[in-house]
Each structure stands twice: as structure tokens, then as C-alpha cells.
Design an enzyme around this catalytic site. Structure first.
Site, PDB file in Angstrom:
ATOM      1  N   GLU A 151      49.325  60.933 -59.915  1.00 35.69           N
ATOM      2  CA  GLU A 151      49.596  60.382 -61.246  1.00 35.69           C
ATOM      3  C   GLU A 151      50.522  61.242 -62.102  1.00 35.69           C
ATOM      4  OE1 GLU A 151      46.686  60.142 -59.781  1.00 35.69           O
ATOM      5  OE2 GLU A 151      46.219  58.005 -59.788  1.00 35.69           O
ATOM      6  N   HIS A 209      36.177  54.315 -65.090  1.00 35.29           N
ATOM      7  CA  HIS A 209      37.064  53.169 -64.841  1.00 35.29           C
ATOM      8  C   HIS A 209      36.867  52.060 -65.874  1.00 35.29           C
ATOM      9  CE1 HIS A 209      37.824  54.948 -60.879  1.00 35.29           C
ATOM     10  NE2 HIS A 209      38.660  53.992 -60.579  1.00 35.29           N
TER      11      HIS A 209
HETATM   12  C1  LIG Z   1      43.174  59.474 -59.879  1.00 36.54           C
HETATM   13  C2  LIG Z   1      42.959  58.194 -59.219  1.00 36.54           C
HETATM   14  N1  LIG Z   1      44.018  57.484 -58.810  1.00 36.54           N
HETATM   15  C3  LIG Z   1      43.862  56.286 -58.226  1.00 36.54           C
HETATM   16  C4  LIG Z   1      42.616  55.776 -58.023  1.00 36.54           C
HETATM   17  C5  LIG Z   1      42.439  54.409 -57.384  1.00 36.54           C
HETATM   18  N2  LIG Z   1      41.981  54.611 -56.020  1.00 36.54           N
HETATM   19  C6  LIG Z   1      40.681  54.650 -55.718  1.00 36.54           C
HETATM   20  S1  LIG Z   1      40.406  55.018 -54.123  1.00 36.54           S
HETATM   21  C7  LIG Z   1      42.054  55.091 -53.799  1.00 36.54           C
HETATM   22  C8  LIG Z   1      42.510  55.412 -52.428  1.00 36.54           C
HETATM   23  C9  LIG Z   1      41.980  56.723 -51.996  1.00 36.54           C
HETATM   24  O1  LIG Z   1      42.356  56.963 -50.689  1.00 36.54           O
HETATM   25  P1  LIG Z   1      41.693  58.166 -49.907  1.00 36.54           P
HETATM   26  O2  LIG Z   1      41.752  59.379 -50.737  1.00 36.54           O
HETATM   27  O3  LIG Z   1      42.337  58.220 -48.582  1.00 36.54           O
HETATM   28  O4  LIG Z   1      40.170  57.769 -49.777  1.00 36.54           O
HETATM   29  P2  LIG Z   1      39.561  56.522 -48.976  1.00 36.54           P
HETATM   30  O5  LIG Z   1      39.466  55.388 -49.935  1.00 36.54           O
HETATM   31  O6  LIG Z   1      40.457  56.232 -47.848  1.00 36.54           O
HETATM   32  O7  LIG Z   1      38.227  56.992 -48.553  1.00 36.54           O
HETATM   33  C10 LIG Z   1      42.796  54.841 -54.945  1.00 36.54           C
HETATM   34  C11 LIG Z   1      44.241  54.837 -55.005  1.00 36.54           C
HETATM   35  C12 LIG Z   1      41.529  56.537 -58.473  1.00 36.54           C
HETATM   36  N3  LIG Z   1      40.286  56.095 -58.363  1.00 36.54           N
HETATM   37  N4  LIG Z   1      41.727  57.738 -59.038  1.00 36.54           N
END
Ligand SMILES: Cc1ncc(C[n+]2csc(CCOP(=O)(O)OP(=O)(O)O)c2C)c(N)n1
Ligand SMILES: Cc1ncc(C[n+]2csc(CCOP(=O)(O)OP(=O)(O)O)c2C)c(N)n1
Ligand SMILES: [Mg+2]
Ligand SMILES: [Mg+2]
Lengths: 347, 324, 347, 324
Positions: free
Chosen positions: B60, B129
Site C-alpha cells: 500500500e 475492515h
Molecule cells: C494491508 C492489506 N492489504 C490488502 C488486504 C486485502 N487482502 C486480504 S488477504 C489478501 C491476499 C493475501 O495473500 P497472502 O498473503 O498470500 O495470504 P493468503 O490469502 O494467500 O493466505 C489481500 C490482498 C488486506 N487485508 N490488508
């Protein structure tokens, strides 16, 4: 290169070296005068960071840049801006907080910029100017301008997370972006090895997929060469990183006497003087001292004039205070006094 | 008249603006291939390609910083922050850089970017959120702030935001995406920065924005059946703030209430109440009353979430008691 | 290891494997029931992230942990918490937003924690829970508790700058901290190679001075071994990083049908099933299927009960809303209604 | 009575607290060897060692995050942010983590940390080093906020902050560090969260905090010579907010003004004005007037900087006009 090879080489590239020397000497002299302005009480801003000792980074990298390239700098960016063609009068006036300065006296030393020279701005936030070059490089790539965008920052910023986010994006998108770390060994009173175990800084960039090198800043020709490799690489689509090893000759700010480092260390660090080194190379390659002295004198006069220019310039008028918060066609924010006049008028 | 969803009005605004202005591009997490966490940019990548729908890593601070640089370099980025709750990671780039660049650099250059994001409660998304953080933005000099509450405004405010010379934070409401309205988008919109009086009444002026417009309008309906008539002002943008419309209505009616989903203390409602009081004091029969979010984090529990922010019942009840 | 060596090996460590299998099966079954709760409308929270396919990461790393160790997780952390000994009833109830849940129904799936088990909390901010382990590790080191602190996160968080700041600090201070990246290849609809060019994730940690490895998550014994190396290293003063390669079997959230990836890819990914693999290893090493089935049935019953427990639990009372903003001995924030009562009472 | 500087009172508070509570440690940039950018922690490393004065890399988000983790693990960190202007990099850790942990986790644990930082104008430090950002903190549920304006309070508020069970943001004022006062620190302090009436008068109540206390007191002196007597309330902490003291004074006097160095719009002054109006409306002869920072970035130019925030002249003039 050993000394003999270097002398031979510098003879060959004598004209480059002379140009670099001249630029470095201008930077050094400008910085001297900035200190003078400060001591005369003429500088605005309690914070003033001189780049003495780091001139080869500014000048060497700048030599690899072209018109149209853009860049951001950290809080110790006078040298870079000068090397990119800044008008020393307007720079000094800005540092003095005068209306003739680059930013009409609002920015000062740490917030100086010039769009016409591609200077997207100095920054008082360590690491704050880094991601902007990702955006500028993205625009350059999309518009096929052939320009690169370069972020200059110190070794302290190597510990800011936003650098890794930015380098990762630059690599992911094959952007013409370059990250230049001016490693002067210290971030305020913290030596680089007190800030990280990973002192081979360029390794961190390499692992993210950038072309990455470290170069000793003693010889500006070395810096210029390394910078040419890295910047040209970026121009053709592989973002780069360059760490220039040098030494912060004086305190962090103008008043800091660096009690946290030993006189021995300082003496050793200051021995690695890129300006002196270039001067000696020029002399060794046959340039008469008188010529060099003449250059120095000319620069001295040029920089003396900046102080006069600044001292004679006016402070920004008070009514400029509300200007440029928003674009010129937008209403200015209402001053508190105007609001109070209205509220108090009711009675 | 065709029915359009808030989500689709936003998409339409992006499509129309991007067709007109080749310098606009969208940058953020999941904006391209995925089509946006709330589906706003779905399908856009097909028309505009990956160059103009830039899917980013989860970074971000650098997303906002990249947008700042791109805006300075002459393009017009729409940076998307998936939830306004993530603004805390980006406030240096937003508030120290985007907001101050024009000023610090003496007017040399502006940062014409739009930061699109969404906030608010209603989906039981928990403390990180569900926030309404517009007060941070409103407090920061140099930022514009738009918060559409209707489908029509979702379209037109976004179009207008994309013409601004300065950074605009554009906060949608997560509970409105699926809301549909019959709208004629070809009706020319009010000028940027103008509030709209959604309803006029003699008993009370209610100033609000974003989703709370609907809660207030719903309360106003019920109150009307009981003979209480309220004026409802939808601010649409909080910066610029159209105080003249507020003043005119408050001076007519003599009683005002502000409704905001953000936490009450030092929030948007405080600003509006203070401002109205300062400027319209002699017209006020009663203090300006604030109905706003509780000063607590939002629970994931559906009931607790709902009770953490103003709803039609509380608004209605407060008006009744004030007017009584 | 090849298959034969593996069978031989797993025979040797049969009891470990059985324990791991049991834990993994518990995680898988719990996640199945979570999905059921969601479909029955019993879960609070629009967001629900299942860790099916990633069980070996949770269980393998957990096996290297001891009582007293602390950890934080990302939004996909049910498995880790269960493996660390969580009560599935209280977990399910929390996911259901019930007052019998770990956090009395305020946190839900993404904000679950249990101090008595060292769970310093799940996090809905990608990367948000990472630096806390630096702090917890610092305390462990200072108090000489012998504990490590482990941050679990996804591959998406590898692009958050705060990870590098945290790893750098852990290395600089020789902290007993471990960073575990559960690389399920996807962050929402973004494949890891669409988020970075630096897909050899552990290299990034190594460059900062951490012990760093990548392990294939198919075989929980491999994960447990690698985790033991990394975690033990941290316990003795060298912080570590472990990437566990696995696959997110289903969508990002419970409703996401992953249209952004091909059925072929999904089939291939799901073929790497650590639970099934462990089951086969156990069978191959001579364990009767009936025994495994009995274990599964027991787990099934255990997890069925969590749904009943949750459905029978009460919602948190409305007056708990103002509780726990501040410590219990502090006044609660004043409700808006109370304020309004006072303001409106004037008339 | 001995003369003590604000800077030294802060140091003394840290020293005394650290001697009493071995769990307190200080973590931040240049806090140890260097002794703090404004010299507050100078010399502490000699007594307490590098374990309790943890010099960090320049990694603000992780500094705050580390403090959160250490607090959860049972110690009491004092995290230092060199300038409050850098809070934008840390607001996720501060507002999404530190502030919400107790709540999200159902009361299982708190985050007893102090975030020490400094803000305000007066050193010509430019747009990114001169801000007054306390409104962001005051708006965020779960955070305490202390802003000492006197040497005595610098000591006692910091001591009290170091006993709180919840995260406290402690904002010093950069222009006060060198200020000295004759103080007797052994006089027991008011309870945490209590405001102090610094002066009493019949004509006007002025509510303020931090450095503006001095501007207001200076104006009050001058006004007194002209026969205008004002009550001055120094809030000391903005959360808890001691509204009862404000109420009592405003009800006595019937006229109030709030003075804050932060930008006016949606700032602390808005909250105070709104609150006073709501709660004391029937006692007010005039609207509560806000004297606050301009809604602009701060210039490096000394004159422009000074004119961007309230000073004694503006305060005095405003009172005169109101009382007239
Ligand atoms: C700071 C932040 N940015 C974006 C999000 C939205 N978001 C939630 S999970 C996710 C993907 C995360 O991917 P990863 O770290 O690989 O974890 P996974 O879901 O694959 O377990 C995103 C973009 C968030 N919750 N927090
Ligand atoms: C985000 C942020 N943190 C801290 C500071 C205070 N600060 C200013 S310069 C500096 C040291 C920077 O060191 P380095 O990056 O090596 O640059 P140098 O001063 O050596 O040129 C610090 C800590 C700041 N301005 N911004
Ligand atoms: Mg440095
Ligand atoms: Mg993932």
C-alpha cells in the site's frame, strides 16, 4: 584500478574528469557557502544537511543522466540538484526561505524541486521520495520517452520498508527506475553496521531482481562508470541499484559535532576526499595547478554571489501563505482571521 | 429510466473518463484481472488492458507513492486502496507527500490523483475492515474529499474527481455497492463541491453524507408521517465543503443535526457542528446535535456492529426529542 | 527423499507422522465445518479464509514450537491456532461471533487470539502481525525465557515493506524470532509471480542475515524437519525464515470461485495434498486403514460438536459493546445515546 | 525552588520510572548513544545500558509494531517517534493494532505502551517536521493522548502515562524543550485525565493545551491589564478528556474559546467547540470560537510559519472583540 592505470586512464578521459571536478568543486563550494549563510542567520530552517564528502555520488550519477530524466532526493540533496543544473542563486535563496527561491521560500533546503530540470523534489521524510520514481518511471515507459527516474537516498533509508516495495515494483514491471544509495556510513548518530547486519547493501536490491552494484566514491570516474552501467541498464528495461560508498565529513546537521564518532575515524573518512582526489588526478595527468586554481576561483566567485543574491532577496509576502495549497484556479483556504471576522461580526 | 447499481455507476464513470482521457490509469491490488474486491473494475481490463489496469503487489505505501510520482510526471492515476482501513499504512505518502507537494514546491506542480477506496460498516468485516476514517482526510490540508451517497453521485462525483488538479480521496461505502436507483446520468450534475438538499422541511436541518444519507432519508419519511418535516443536506464532498448551502438551510429552520458514521470524537460531525454553531449561532434555538459512530472499534458481531453506528431509529428518535 | 527412503523414514518416525496426521486431519475437518457454519449463515463476518491445502505448514512448524513460544498469524490462521492447541469449540464460536468464543464474539475469524497459548493474534491487515514478534522475541531474549516468537503470513505479505524492517531488526539484535511464509502461490487473484520477480522467497530473508530455507509442504515431516532447524536456530540466537510451498485449494474467501486460475492448475495444486500424503505414508508404513478411519471418525465427531456448541451459544450482549476499549478499571467510552440523553434533557 | 527545563523534566520522568519499573525500556531512532534528537534521553544509556535504550534502524512502522509486541509480551516500551509528522508511516500499527488489540481480542490483553513524540511549529522545520497531528490520535478509539504544556506536567504526565494499562500517545512540543520553570516536582499531581485551571476570570473561558497554554496565558496577562479577565483551562490530556472541568468553568462564565495549534478543520478545536456547545448551550451568550492552525501546510519561512498558527496577539485580539 591502481594508481598508474588510473593516471593513464584519467589522461584519456581528462575532459570528463575536468568536467566532473568542476561540478564537484561547485558542489563543495556551494555547501561551504550554505554553512556560511546558516552562520550568518540567513538560512530558513533549523535543519541543514551538507553533502561534503559525497560529491562524487551526485556528480558521477548525474553524468549518466540525460535531459528529461527525473529524480527525487533525500534531505541531503544540494549536490545532486546542482549537478543536474540547478541555478545556485535560486537554490541558495530557497535555503534562505526567500521568495526568489525555487519554491518561493516555502520549501527550504529539504523541500526543493524544479520540474523543468526533472527534480521531483527533495524530501524530509527518510525514504519518502523513493516510490515516486516508480510512478515517474512508469510514465516514462508508457510514453516511451526513453527517460529514467532516479531516487537518491542515504544508507539510513535502506531500513525503510517502502524501498523494498518500490524496488519490487520496479523489477516486476521492468521499469526504467534507478535507486541510488549514497552510503556515507552514518544516519545521524547510527553507523550503518549499527542499523543492519546486511551491510552489503546492493545484495538486497539484487535479490529483488535489480541490476545492483556498489562502487567506491573516492574516484568520480569509477562512480560515473558504474552509474552509466546501471542507468543505461534501466533505460533499456532493467531497473538498477547503485550504492556509492563515501563518508559524511561533518555532522548530521550543521550544528552536530558528531561526538558519537572518533577523531581517528573522521580523519580516515575525510581522507577519502573525492574532490581532492580528482584534483590530484588532474594534476598527475599534467594539468597545471594554476588552471585548477583559476577554476576554483571562478567557482568561488559564482558561489559568493549566491549569498548576496539571497541576502538581497525579499521574504515571501504574508499573503502567499494561502497560495498553492490547491491549484491556482481554486479558492484559497479561508484564513482563520477571516473566519473570526465573520463570526465576531455578528455581535 | 434505467436502474443502475452504485457499483456500476462507479464503473461507468471510470470507463467514460478513461475513454476520454488516455492519461487516466487505475493502479491497485486486484483491480485488473480480479476486477476489484467489490467488483467495481470488473471487465475493464478487457477494454483498457493491463497498462491501464495495473495490478500491484500488496504494498500500500508504494502504491500511493507510485501514484504520486505518476501524477507528477503528467498522468492521472486512480490509486485504489481496497479498504480505507489500510490508509494508516499510506498516510505518509498521502498526507506528507501528495497533499503538500504543490505547496512545498511553491506551486510548481500539482498531484492530480484520485485515491479510490471504500469504508463503513455493514458487512460484519471486523475492526480492521469497517472503519469510517474520513476525518483523517478532512483534517489534512491539501486533500479533497468526496463521499458519494447515491448512484447518480457515484458516477458524477467520480467524473468530477477525475478532472481535479489536486489529490482527491474518494471514499465509497461498502454497503451501497449493490444499491440500485433509477437514474438519468445525462442530467448535468451540480458543480464540484456543491451540496444537495435532498428534502426540505421546517423542523430540522440534518447534514450528512455517504450511506447515512439513506438512514436520514428513511427517518425523514417516518417523521413526515408524524408531521415532522426535516431538511436533508447531502454534502457529497467534505472538501470542498459547501457551507453556504448549510448556512442557508439552517438560517431558515433554526435547528440542526449532523449525522456521520465515523467515530464521534474529533470526527467529521464535530467539524460540522462547530462550524454551524460558529456561523449560525443567532439562528439556533438548540445546540447542533451530533449523531455519529461510537468511540469504539467495530465488532465482527452483526448486532454489535450495527449498534456501533447511527441507524434510522436513532436518527428518528433524536429528531423527535429535539423537535418535541 | 525418494518414495522408498521416505517410507523407511516415516516408519522410523511413525509416531511423529501419526501425530502430525491427526493434527492435520483435525485442521482439515475444522475448516470443512467452518465452511458449513458459513453456509448455514452461522458465521459472523463476511470474510472467511480457509487453510485447506496448507495443513502441513501449520502442523509442521507447530511441532517445532514449545509451550511459552508466542506467535501471530495472518487472516488464514485457523490451522496454526488449532495445531498450537486451541479449543475448537471456542474457535468455532468466535468465528460465529458468539460470546463463548475466544474473543467473546468481537474478533471473529480474522481477529482471534489466546494469550494462554501464546497466540498474540490473527490479523486482517496483510503483514500487520509481523513486527509484533520482534517485540515478543526481544522480551523473550531479555528475560531469557528460551522462547521464540513466530510470525505466520502468506506469500502476499512478502511484498509488504514492514516485513523487511522486521527481519532486519531481528537479525540486527540476534532475536529468537522466526518468519514463516505460507506460500500458497496466490494472494487473492494474484499469483506469486504476478506480485514479484523474486519468487525464491527465502533468498530475501537470507540477504538480511537470517537463516532461511524453503521447504515443500507436501510432506509434513519435511516441514517439521526444516522448521526444527529454523526454530532451533532462532532459539539459540539466529533468527530464521521458512517458506512453506503449498497450494490454496479453494478460493481466497469462502465465496470466491477462483475464476482467475485454470482447472488444470487447481487439479495439479490439489494433488499436492499434505493430509492425503501423510495418510498414504502411514498406510505404506503398515498402519491399517481401519485405524486411520477410526481416527478420522473421532475427529469428525469432535468437529461436529463445534457447530452445535456455536449454534447453542449466545450472541454477545449489547452492553459488551463498550467494554474492553480500555482496561477494566477505566471508565467505558460514553455511548452516543447517553450523550444525546443529556444534551436533549436540557429542553 | 529549582529551575528545570521541560526537556530535563521529561528525562527525569523517564529516569525515575525506569528505576522503579525494570520492564520499561525506550526504543527508537537515536534514543541511546545520541541521546535523542532533542536531547531528552541524553545520558540515559550510561545508567540503563543499550538493552533499555534500544537504538533502532530508521523503520518507523516496525518500531511501533515492535513496541506493540513487547507490550503484549509483558514489558512496557516507550517507543519514540522523532517527529509526530512521521506518524503517517505508523498509523496502521498504532491505530489498527495498538489501539484495537484489547477490544478485538475480547479483553484478553492490553498494550501498555507509550508513544513519545513531539510536534508543533517554532523551529522553521518545514511542512514535514512542524505539524500538530493530535487530532488523528484523538479521533482513534482506544488511544490515550497526553500533551504537556508545562515543565511540571512534562514530568508528571509522563510518569502517569507510564502507569497506564492502555496505549498512550504522548506529544511534546518542540518549542518547549528549552523552557524552564521553577517547579517542585514533589507536589502531588492532579489525577491522570484531569484538566487544570491555570487562571480564573469572569469574561471568557479559554480551553487549550500544550504550547498554546503559554500563548493564551500571555494574552491573558495583557488582557488583564485592560480589565478583561479570562479563565484558562489547560487540558493536559485530550483522552481522557476532562469535560467536567470545562463544563464547570463555562457554566460560570458563559463564553468560551478554544485554542489549538493543529489545523482548524476537523481538528481538536472542532471537537472541543462542538462538545462545549452541546453540553453548555443554554449558558452560552456567544458561539464557542475556534482559534486554531490555518488549513495549510507549514512553510519553512520563519514569518509564514509563525503566521500559520495562533499566537498571543491573535488570541488577545479575538478575546477583546468577543468581550467587547
Ligand atoms: C494491508 C492489506 N492489504 C490488502 C488486504 C486485502 N487482502 C486480504 S488477504 C489478501 C491476499 C493475501 O495473500 P497472502 O498473503 O498470500 O495470504 P493468503 O490469502 O494467500 O493466505 C489481500 C490482498 C488486506 N487485508 N490488508
Ligand atoms: C521517516 C523519517 N525518520 C527519521 C527522520 C529523522 N532523520 C533525518 S535524516 C536521518 C538520518 C538519515 O540517514 P541517511 O539515510 O543515511 O542519510 P544521511 O543523513 O546520512 O544523508 C534521520 C533519522 C526523518 N527525517 N524521517
Ligand atoms: Mg547516511
Ligand atoms: Mg497466498
Amino acid at each position: 584500478m591502481n594508481r598508474e592505470a588510473r593516471v593513464a586512464h584519467s589522461r584519456k578521459s581528462n575532459s570528463d574528469l575536468l568536467a566532473h571536478y568542476t561540478q564537484m568543486q561547485r558542489v563543495r563550494t556551494f555547501e561551504d557557502r550554505v554553512g556560511e549563510l546558516y552562520l550568518r542567520g540567513g538560512s530558513a530552517g533549523s535543519m541543514l544537511h551538507l553533502s561534503i564528502g559525497e560529491e562524487s555520488a551526485a556528480v558521477g550519477v548525474s553524468a549518466a543522466m540525460r535531459a528529461g530524466d527525473t529524480f527525487t532526493t533525500h534531505h541531503r540533496g544540494h549536490g545532486i540538484f546542482l549537478a543536474r543544473g540547478a541555478d545556485p542563486n535560486r537554490m541558495m535563496a530557497e535555503i534562505g526561505g526567500k521568495e526568489t527561491g525555487y519554491c518561493r521560500g516555502k520549501g527550504g533546503s529539504m523541500h526543493i524541486a524544479d520540474m523543468s530540470l526533472g527534480h521531483l523534489g527533495a524530501n524530509a521524510i527518510v525514504g519518502g521520495g523513493i516510490p515516486a520514481v516508480v510512478g515517474a518511471a512508469m510514465v516514462a515507459k508508457r510514453r516511451k520517452t526513453g527517460a529514467v527516474s532516479i531516487a537518491f537516498f542515504g544508507d539510513g533509508a535502506m531500513q525503510q520498508g517502502i524501498l523494498y516495495e518500490s524496488m519490487n515494483m520496479a523489477a516486476l514491471w521492468d521499469l526504467p527506475a534507478v535507486f541510488v544509495c549514497i552510503n556515507n556510513q552514518w544516519g545521524m548518530g547510527t553507523r550503518i553496521d549499527q542499523a543492519t547486519k546486511a551491510t552489503r547493501l546492493h545484495e538486497r536490491a539484487k535479490v529483488f531482481g535489480l541490476n545492483a552494484e556498489t562502487v567506491d566514491g573516492l574516484d568520480v570516474l569509477d562512480v560515473a562508470e558504474a552509474a552509466a552501467r546501471i542507468v543505461d541498464g534501466a533505460r533499456t528495461g532493467t531497473p538498477g541499484f547503485l550504492a556509492v560508498d563515501c563518508y559524511r565529513f561533518f555532522g548530521h546537521g550543521r550544528k552536530d559535532k558528531s561526538p558519537y564518532r572518533s577523531p581517528e575515524e573522521e580523519a580516515e573518512g575525510r581522507a577519502k576526499d573525492p574532490v581532492l582526489y580528482a584534483r590530484q588526478m588532474l594534476r598527475d595527468s599534467g594539468m597545471p595547478l594554476t588552471e585548477l586554481d583559476a577554476i576554483d576561483a571562478e567557482i568561488s566567485a559564482e558561489m559568493d554571489a549566491t549569498i548576496d543574491f539571497t541576502m538581497q532577496s525579499a521574504e515571501p509576502a504574508n499573503d502567499t501563505m494561502f497560495r498553492d495549497v490547491f491549484a491556482p484556479d481554486q479558492p484559497e483556504p479561508e484564513p482563520v482571521r477571516t473566519r473570526l471576522d465573520r463570526v465576531l461580526a455578528r455581535e | 429510466m434505467p436502474k443502475l447499481a452504485y457499483r456500476d455507476a462507479l464503473k461507468q464513470a471510470l470507463v467514460d473518463a478513461m475513454r476520454e482521457d488516455p492519461d487516466i490509469f487505475i493502479i491497485g491490488e486486484e483491480v485488473g484481472r480480479y476486477g476489484g474486491a467489490y467488483g467495481v473494475t470488473k471487465g475493464l481490463i478487457e477494454e483498457f488492458g493491463a497498462e491501464r489496469l495495473v495490478d500491484t503487489p500488496i504494498s500500500e505505501p508504494a502504491i500511493i507513492g507510485t501514484a504520486v510520482g505518476a501524477a507528477m510526471a503528467g498522468m492521472r492515476p486512480v490509486a485504489e486502496l481496497m479498504y480505507v482501513d489500510f490508509i494508516g499504512m499510506t498516510m505518509d505518502q498521502l498526507c506528507n507527500q501528495a497533499a503538500k507537494i504543490r505547496y512545498m514546491f511553491g506551486g510548481q506542480i500539482g498531484v492530480p490523483m484520485v485515491l479510490r477506496t471504500q469504508g463503513g460498516t455493514g458487512r460484519s468485516a471486523g475492526a480492521q475492515h469497517s472503519q469510517s476514517l474520513e476525518a483523517y482526510v478532512m483534517h489534512t490540508p491539501g486533500l479533497r474529499l468526496a463521499m458519494p451517497g447515491t448512484v447518480y453521485d457515484a458516477y458524477h462525483l467520480l467524473r468530477q474527481a477525475l478532472l481535479q488538479p489536486d489529490p482527491v480521496v474518494f471514499i465509497e461505502h461498502k454497503s451501497l455497492y449493490a444499491m440500485t436507483e433509477e437514474v438519468d446520468l445525462s442530467v448535468p450534475p451540480p458543480a464540484w463541491g456543491k451540496a444537495v438538499v435532498r428534502r426540505e422541511g421546517r423542523d430540522m436541518v440534518i447534514v450528512t453524507y455517504s450511506r447515512q444519507v439513506h438512514h436520514v432519508m428513511q427517518a425523514a419519511e417516518t417523521l413526515s408521517q408524524a408531521g415532522i418535516e426535516v431538511t436533508v443536506i447531502d454534502l457529497r464532498t467534505l472538501n470542498p465543503l459547501d457551507f453556504e448551502t448549510i448556512r442557508a438551510e439552517v438560517e431558515k429552520v433554526g435547528r440542526a443535526m449532523v449525522v456521520s458514521e465515523g467515530a464521534m470524537t474529533a470526527g467529521v460531525a464535530a467539524e460540522l457542528a462547530a462550524r454551524i454553531t460558529e456561523e449560525c449561532f443567532d439562528y439556533l434555538e438548540d445546540p447542533v446535535v451530533r449523531v455519529a459512530g461510537e468511540d469504539i472499534p467495530i465488532s465482527v458481531s452483526v448486532e454489535l456492529e450495527k449498534n456501533s453506528v447511527p441507524g434510522p431509529a436513532l436518527i428518528e428518535d433524536t429528531v423527535r426529542r429535539m423537535v418535541a
